[in-house]
Design a protein around this motif. Structure first.
Motif, PDB file in Angstrom:
ATOM      1  N   MET A   1       0.829  -1.205   0.000  1.00  0.00           N
ATOM      2  CA  MET A   1       0.000   0.000   0.000  1.00  0.00           C
ATOM      3  C   MET A   1       0.868   1.262   0.000  1.00  0.00           C
ATOM      4  SD  MET A   1      -2.973   1.447   2.466  1.00  0.00           S
ATOM      5  CE  MET A   1      -3.982  -0.008   2.497  1.00  0.00           C
ATOM      6  N   SER A   2       1.951   1.247   0.761  1.00  0.00           N
ATOM      7  CA  SER A   2       2.841   2.417   0.769  1.00  0.00           C
ATOM      8  C   SER A   2       3.380   2.679  -0.630  1.00  0.00           C
ATOM      9  CB  SER A   2       3.998   2.190   1.748  1.00  0.00           C
ATOM     10  OG  SER A   2       3.530   2.040   3.066  1.00  0.00           O
ATOM     11  N   ASN A   3       3.817   1.624  -1.301  1.00  0.00           N
ATOM     12  CA  ASN A   3       4.341   1.798  -2.650  1.00  0.00           C
ATOM     13  C   ASN A   3       3.252   2.260  -3.619  1.00  0.00           C
ATOM     14  OD1 ASN A   3       6.998   1.172  -2.076  1.00  0.00           O
ATOM     15  ND2 ASN A   3       6.751  -1.019  -2.490  1.00  0.00           N
ATOM     16  N   THR A   4       2.024   1.799  -3.408  1.00  0.00           N
ATOM     17  CA  THR A   4       0.933   2.216  -4.282  1.00  0.00           C
ATOM     18  C   THR A   4       0.668   3.715  -4.128  1.00  0.00           C
ATOM     19  OG1 THR A   4      -0.043   0.017  -4.113  1.00  0.00           O
ATOM     20  CG2 THR A   4      -1.467   1.761  -4.925  1.00  0.00           C
ATOM     21  N   ILE A   5       0.700   4.187  -2.895  1.00  0.00           N
ATOM     22  CA  ILE A   5       0.478   5.624  -2.667  1.00  0.00           C
ATOM     23  C   ILE A   5       1.641   6.427  -3.262  1.00  0.00           C
ATOM     24  CG2 ILE A   5       0.154   7.413  -0.912  1.00  0.00           C
ATOM     25  CD1 ILE A   5      -1.189   5.188   0.818  1.00  0.00           C
ATOM     26  N   ALA A   6       2.851   5.878  -3.173  1.00  0.00           N
ATOM     27  CA  ALA A   6       4.000   6.553  -3.792  1.00  0.00           C
ATOM     28  C   ALA A   6       3.794   6.684  -5.302  1.00  0.00           C
ATOM     29  CB  ALA A   6       5.284   5.781  -3.490  1.00  0.00           C
ATOM     30  N   MET A   7       3.300   5.626  -5.925  1.00  0.00           N
ATOM     31  CA  MET A   7       3.064   5.691  -7.376  1.00  0.00           C
ATOM     32  C   MET A   7       1.953   6.695  -7.697  1.00  0.00           C
ATOM     33  SD  MET A   7       5.375   3.888  -8.820  1.00  0.00           S
ATOM     34  CE  MET A   7       6.418   4.463  -7.454  1.00  0.00           C
TER      35      MET A   7
ATOM     36  N   SER B   1       5.106  -5.141  -6.217  1.00  0.00           N
ATOM     37  CA  SER B   1       4.106  -4.180  -5.749  1.00  0.00           C
ATOM     38  C   SER B   1       4.070  -2.902  -6.576  1.00  0.00           C
ATOM     39  CB  SER B   1       4.325  -3.850  -4.278  1.00  0.00           C
ATOM     40  OG  SER B   1       5.622  -3.332  -4.074  1.00  0.00           O
ATOM     41  N   VAL B   2       5.199  -2.438  -7.104  1.00  0.00           N
ATOM     42  CA  VAL B   2       5.120  -1.188  -7.877  1.00  0.00           C
ATOM     43  C   VAL B   2       4.474  -1.431  -9.244  1.00  0.00           C
ATOM     44  CG1 VAL B   2       6.898   0.142  -6.692  1.00  0.00           C
ATOM     45  CG2 VAL B   2       7.565  -1.360  -8.581  1.00  0.00           C
ATOM     46  N   ARG B   3       4.752  -2.593  -9.843  1.00  0.00           N
ATOM     47  CA  ARG B   3       4.051  -2.934 -11.087  1.00  0.00           C
ATOM     48  C   ARG B   3       2.547  -3.057 -10.809  1.00  0.00           C
ATOM     49  NH1 ARG B   3       3.875  -6.113 -16.018  1.00  0.00           N
ATOM     50  NH2 ARG B   3       6.134  -6.164 -16.231  1.00  0.00           N
TER      51      ARG B   3
ATOM     52  N   GLN C   1      -7.938  12.763   5.974  1.00  0.00           N
ATOM     53  CA  GLN C   1      -7.803  13.596   4.777  1.00  0.00           C
ATOM     54  C   GLN C   1      -6.716  13.102   3.841  1.00  0.00           C
ATOM     55  OE1 GLN C   1      -8.195  18.040   6.041  1.00  0.00           O
ATOM     56  NE2 GLN C   1      -7.453  16.943   7.821  1.00  0.00           N
ATOM     57  N   VAL C   2      -5.868  12.212   4.335  1.00  0.00           N
ATOM     58  CA  VAL C   2      -4.658  11.926   3.576  1.00  0.00           C
ATOM     59  C   VAL C   2      -4.213  10.458   3.650  1.00  0.00           C
ATOM     60  CG1 VAL C   2      -3.173  12.673   5.492  1.00  0.00           C
ATOM     61  CG2 VAL C   2      -2.284  12.767   3.159  1.00  0.00           C
ATOM     62  N   THR C   3      -5.178   9.548   3.640  1.00  0.00           N
ATOM     63  CA  THR C   3      -4.810   8.142   3.652  1.00  0.00           C
ATOM     64  C   THR C   3      -5.585   7.404   2.572  1.00  0.00           C
ATOM     65  OG1 THR C   3      -4.637   8.375   6.057  1.00  0.00           O
ATOM     66  CG2 THR C   3      -4.362   6.186   5.168  1.00  0.00           C
ATOM     67  N   PRO C   4      -5.074   7.414   1.346  1.00  0.00           N
ATOM     68  CA  PRO C   4      -5.785   6.692   0.285  1.00  0.00           C
ATOM     69  C   PRO C   4      -6.060   5.227   0.662  1.00  0.00           C
ATOM     70  CG  PRO C   4      -4.010   7.988  -0.656  1.00  0.00           C
ATOM     71  CD  PRO C   4      -3.865   8.068   0.836  1.00  0.00           C
ATOM     72  N   PHE C   5      -7.186   4.735   0.255  1.00  0.00           N
ATOM     73  CA  PHE C   5      -7.616   3.341   0.435  1.00  0.00           C
ATOM     74  C   PHE C   5      -8.085   3.034   1.853  1.00  0.00           C
ATOM     75  CE2 PHE C   5      -3.862   3.142  -2.532  1.00  0.00           C
ATOM     76  CZ  PHE C   5      -4.622   3.320  -3.658  1.00  0.00           C
ATOM     77  N   VAL C   6      -7.956   4.003   2.754  1.00  0.00           N
ATOM     78  CA  VAL C   6      -8.298   3.754   4.152  1.00  0.00           C
ATOM     79  C   VAL C   6      -9.326   4.785   4.603  1.00  0.00           C
ATOM     80  CG1 VAL C   6      -7.405   3.765   6.509  1.00  0.00           C
ATOM     81  CG2 VAL C   6      -6.037   2.768   4.663  1.00  0.00           C
TER      82      VAL C   6
ATOM     83  N   VAL D   1      -2.813  -4.803  -0.970  1.00  0.00           N
ATOM     84  CA  VAL D   1      -2.314  -5.539   0.179  1.00  0.00           C
ATOM     85  C   VAL D   1      -1.281  -6.560  -0.279  1.00  0.00           C
ATOM     86  CG1 VAL D   1      -2.948  -7.178   1.999  1.00  0.00           C
ATOM     87  CG2 VAL D   1      -4.455  -5.252   1.467  1.00  0.00           C
ATOM     88  N   GLY D   2      -0.133  -6.618   0.374  1.00  0.00           N
ATOM     89  CA  GLY D   2       0.832  -7.685   0.139  1.00  0.00           C
ATOM     90  C   GLY D   2       0.729  -8.620   1.328  1.00  0.00           C
ATOM     91  N   THR D   3       1.587  -8.417   2.314  1.00  0.00           N
ATOM     92  CA  THR D   3       1.458  -9.141   3.573  1.00  0.00           C
ATOM     93  C   THR D   3       0.042  -8.952   4.104  1.00  0.00           C
ATOM     94  OG1 THR D   3       3.789  -8.970   4.125  1.00  0.00           O
ATOM     95  CG2 THR D   3       2.254  -9.137   5.970  1.00  0.00           C
ATOM     96  N   LYS D   4      -0.604 -10.059   4.448  1.00  0.00           N
ATOM     97  CA  LYS D   4      -2.033 -10.003   4.773  1.00  0.00           C
ATOM     98  C   LYS D   4      -2.260 -10.687   6.109  1.00  0.00           C
ATOM     99  CE  LYS D   4      -6.340 -11.563   2.535  1.00  0.00           C
ATOM    100  NZ  LYS D   4      -7.269 -10.634   3.122  1.00  0.00           N
ATOM    101  N   SER D   5      -2.646  -9.908   7.106  1.00  0.00           N
ATOM    102  CA  SER D   5      -2.802 -10.451   8.462  1.00  0.00           C
ATOM    103  C   SER D   5      -4.119 -11.214   8.600  1.00  0.00           C
ATOM    104  CB  SER D   5      -2.724  -9.323   9.483  1.00  0.00           C
ATOM    105  OG  SER D   5      -3.835  -8.460   9.327  1.00  0.00           O
ATOM    106  N   TRP D   6      -4.222 -11.933   9.695  1.00  0.00           N
ATOM    107  CA  TRP D   6      -5.350 -12.852   9.888  1.00  0.00           C
ATOM    108  C   TRP D   6      -6.516 -12.167  10.600  1.00  0.00           C
ATOM    109  CZ3 TRP D   6      -4.826 -18.132  12.939  1.00  0.00           C
ATOM    110  CH2 TRP D   6      -5.881 -18.981  12.586  1.00  0.00           C
ATOM    111  N   GLY D   7      -6.929 -11.005  10.102  1.00  0.00           N
ATOM    112  CA  GLY D   7      -8.048 -10.287  10.712  1.00  0.00           C
ATOM    113  C   GLY D   7      -9.340 -11.089  10.713  1.00  0.00           C
ATOM    114  N   SER D   8      -9.496 -11.945   9.715  1.00  0.00           N
ATOM    115  CA  SER D   8     -10.762 -12.680   9.582  1.00  0.00           C
ATOM    116  C   SER D   8     -11.037 -13.612  10.754  1.00  0.00           C
ATOM    117  CB  SER D   8     -10.756 -13.484   8.278  1.00  0.00           C
ATOM    118  OG  SER D   8      -9.596 -14.293   8.189  1.00  0.00           O
TER     119      SER D   8
END
Lengths: 478, 478
Positions: A141-147, A181-183, A328-333, B333-340
């Motif tokens: 997710m961090s890398n996605t926001i960077a992209m 992840s970046v791809r 205000q500043v957390t994409p996807f969350v 999501v890459g690493t995916k925790s066991w929230g379920s």
């Protein structure tokens, strides 16, 4: 209370790998119907302990040597429990996360400072736009926001208007070592998979090739991504060189460093120089759940210019328009849990000196394992370790170092890894790797085994035991 | 052990709202430097308890009536602790999450069945592509993935090629009640904010207007979004009607239902009919951390056709190419925790009958609060409650119902909410709402207060106490 007792016992005593079971058998055991009538909390907890835990891997076991996601820092575990009970929501500050917001800001500043980013003075932090980072649930997710930041930097206003002419949103990655992840990020954020792979030397950018690619694709590159520890060999690129080359070619390109593995180096005076230049990158991803023993999941994205996060902001009157609302500043969350308390607790409990020692111990242990690999007649080390990873091959009988019979080597190492999994006592990771140093055959793709020296319970004795174990398994395969 | 004791005491005893503090004072208290030398885990834990907890809100307190994210289900809390200690990683199945993967599949199927989706037979679950859902960290992420599915449905292959001609990726939402997350999702996934807002009647689509919008924008609409409980009044749209209208206009449009609030209704025989038609939607978002007392954070996206998730899949040889690796199908999501595991434990402990009773109790309590509001001379109810929310206004002195002095009403209700926050004993939510039923002035935007009846400790006595408290605060404002 039972749950925590169970959890601690699991981490101490459970074997590295779970009891082996066919996935389809597990499916038939556990995919059932929702009970019509509830069984109650105690019975469910007992069921988890008795039926599920024996079928879990235990990455905190020192013989789980393929990764280092031990998640076993005591302060982080205690903080994780308390944070879960408090149910703070960092989408808003005043009523939803009064103090949690500032703990998150504090820890983001600690990370920024360690990487060499300049922090605003404390009294100048008037809004979330002065912080310069955000906590996310993982490196992907961090890398996605960077992209996404790169996308908006390349074509401001794309958030509102949508992507047009996707070819101009190409990214440059090092061939063979770039993380998926970046791809993937580019496929998710609508720019498409326009990925330019630049050849490497020793798992770092071939700098001449990088210059060529920048010239060839001029104007169409939104980002160059470099690794402060790639996800295979944990090699740190020459970050200052990469930054200089990219800035000279086009100062508008978004420079992103993936330091998911490299973060701990930043805390050691001795190791810190290996990251030199990272502070010139526009954004950096770090992954404390991989390298700082934080229970899943916790990552952060740090940005050189705090204000740059405004380009990916979200507005709604369901998110309070208040100065410190991270919503205000957390994409996807949307709803945002207090994961950062785990990292705050871990870092505070160790301090800068303790964090540096942790990094140094790992590097020393990886160095020791590299020596053992080099001294072993059948093992070939595939890279010069920068950090806590050592990737290597086991040569099958009849094949000597440098003979170039890649297929035989790869088949043997795949079989060896399967035997390791079946035996269950030790776990190494396996993946394909370009043979950048030509140890098997220059230019070939080899099937590598990898040890990671992150586990604090891993000792030199484990390293020799592991090699003896590999020898025994290899003998069985012949 | 101390941590869990602290956590339980916090949930039982902490007041609804934290000690009031100026954000800048909190900043100066808590934004500090990383200590050079560590203080150790015990000291950090003590610091969390002594310095941080008094500054946390407690949403599990029955007087926190604005939301219902109590996170206090005992089975879910125990499971959350155990899951954190196990550190399973659902990106891969065999070595990383042997049993966790199948627990996640089981709970996704329970959710699908409750919503009326057809589940494949257990023996037909051969891969993750036969499951038909995924666990995410929140409703915002679930909705974002739904919009990505809509994007790929509208223009297959956009993942690889990138967005072209973004206008054709427009979405339709109900005006004034659509959640910000779908708009934000479109800005993140590169389609741009091409949002068509259709007028509502009673917080549901005006069906004639919906037909008109579908005709007017024919061919350019990738998705129609409807709410099974919008985030303000929790009104459930006429889902079967919406589905029929959209399918008649263009059967290729992706129908997405946001049931973040509506999920519990699915478990009650009596309330289930209110969701009728939801099973015709292509995707549904549910948010157990909002409505099933699950500690943060846990949401799910369910899809009608399990195979449709293939259009947003990710490939890498760092993710095992194995049948049950969820890493192949979890965007962001890459690493995916066991929230379920938290949700599995909660649902199993209550069973279908218990879950239905939970829903029915909430609806009854909201109905009782609506009666109290109606009986109060100064309160105006703004909608007919479908579920667990009641939004209303407090009329200031001199203003009578229907006089239409919207500005005076809004100013007064804002002041009343501020007084509520300052007093700290009770918490209601506030937001703007179209006056769809014309209770203040038809067509106006009114500042609403909202109660949510989700907290299991909330009683009728609390409801009358709350109104008495509001009266006292209102009197002070006059």
């Amino acid at each position: 209370m039972d749950a925590i007792d169970v959890g601690i016992r699991f981490k101490r005593e459970a074997p590295a790998l779970a009891e082996p079971s066919d996935p389809l058998v597990l499916r038939d055991w556990f995919v059932d119907d929702l009970p019509a009538v509830g069984v109650g909390a105690e019975a469910v907890t007992a069921e988890i302990v008795e039926r599920l835990l024996p079928l879990c891997k235990n990455e905190a076991h020192p013989q789980f040597c393929g990764f280092g996601d031990t998640g076993d820092d005591p302060a982080a575990l205690a903080a994780g429990i308390i944070a879960m009970f408090t149910q703070q929501n960092l989408i808003n500050q005043r009523f939803d996360a009064p103090v949690a917001t500032f703990i998150e800001i504090a820890v983001l500043r600690w990370l920024r400072e360690a990487l060499g980013y300049v922090n605003p003075q404390r009294e100048d932090i008037q809004t979330v736009w002065n912080v310069g980072g955000l906590i996310t649930t993982g490196g992907t997710m961090s890398n996605t926001i960077a992209m996404m930041l790169a996308r908006e930097n390349q074509a401001p206003g794309t958030m509102q208007s949508g992507v047009e002419d996707p070819e101009r949103f190409s990214i440059i990655v090092p061939a063979g070592v770039g993380h998926y992840s970046v791809r993937a990020a580019c496929t998710w954020i609508g720019t498409g998979a326009h990925i330019i792979q630049v050849p490497t030397i020793g798992f770092r950018y071939d700098q001449d090739e990088l210059r060529k690619a920048l010239a060839e694709h001029e104007g169409r590159i939104m980002s160059v991504v470099a690794y402060a520890g790639d996800s295979r060999t944990q090699t740190i690129d020459r970050l200052a060189d990469v930054a200089q080359i990219v800035r000279e070619a086009d100062p508008r390109i978004w420079l992103h460093a993936d330091a998911c593995w490299g973060l701990p180096m930043a805390f050691s005076e001795r190791l810190r120089p290996r990251l030199a230049g990272i502070e010139q990158f526009d954004s950096v991803t770090v992954d404390p759940h991989k390298v700082l023993a934080i229970p899943y999941s916790l990552s952060a994205l740090l940005v050189r210019e705090p204000e740059s996060l405004r380009t990916v902001s979200t507005f709604s009157d369901l998110i309070m328009q208040e100065d410190f609302a991270f919503g205000q500043v957390t994409p996807f969350v949307g709803t945002k849990s207090w994961g950062s308390l785990k990292l705050w607790a871990m870092m505070r409990s160790h301090g800068r000196a303790g964090l540096g020692q942790i990094a140094e111990r790992r590097v020393a242990l990886a160095g020791r394992f590299a020596e053992l690999v080099d001294a072993h007649p059948r093992l070939v080390r595939l890279h010069d370790p920068d950090m806590a990873a050592v990737a290597f091959c086991y040569l099958p009988p009849g094949i000597e170092d440098g003979t170039g019979d890649v297929e035989a080597v790869n088949t043997f190492n795949k079989a060896l890894h399967s035997a390791l999994l079946a035996d269950r006592r030790w776990f190494l990771h396996t993946f394909t790797l370009p043979d950048d140093l030509g140890r098997i055959a220059p230019g070939a793709t080899v099937q590598a085994l990898r040890l990671v020296s992150i586990n604090p319970h891993l000792t030199e004795q484990h390293l020799t035991d592991l090699l003896a174990h590999l020898d025994a398994l290899a003998l069985d395969l012949c």
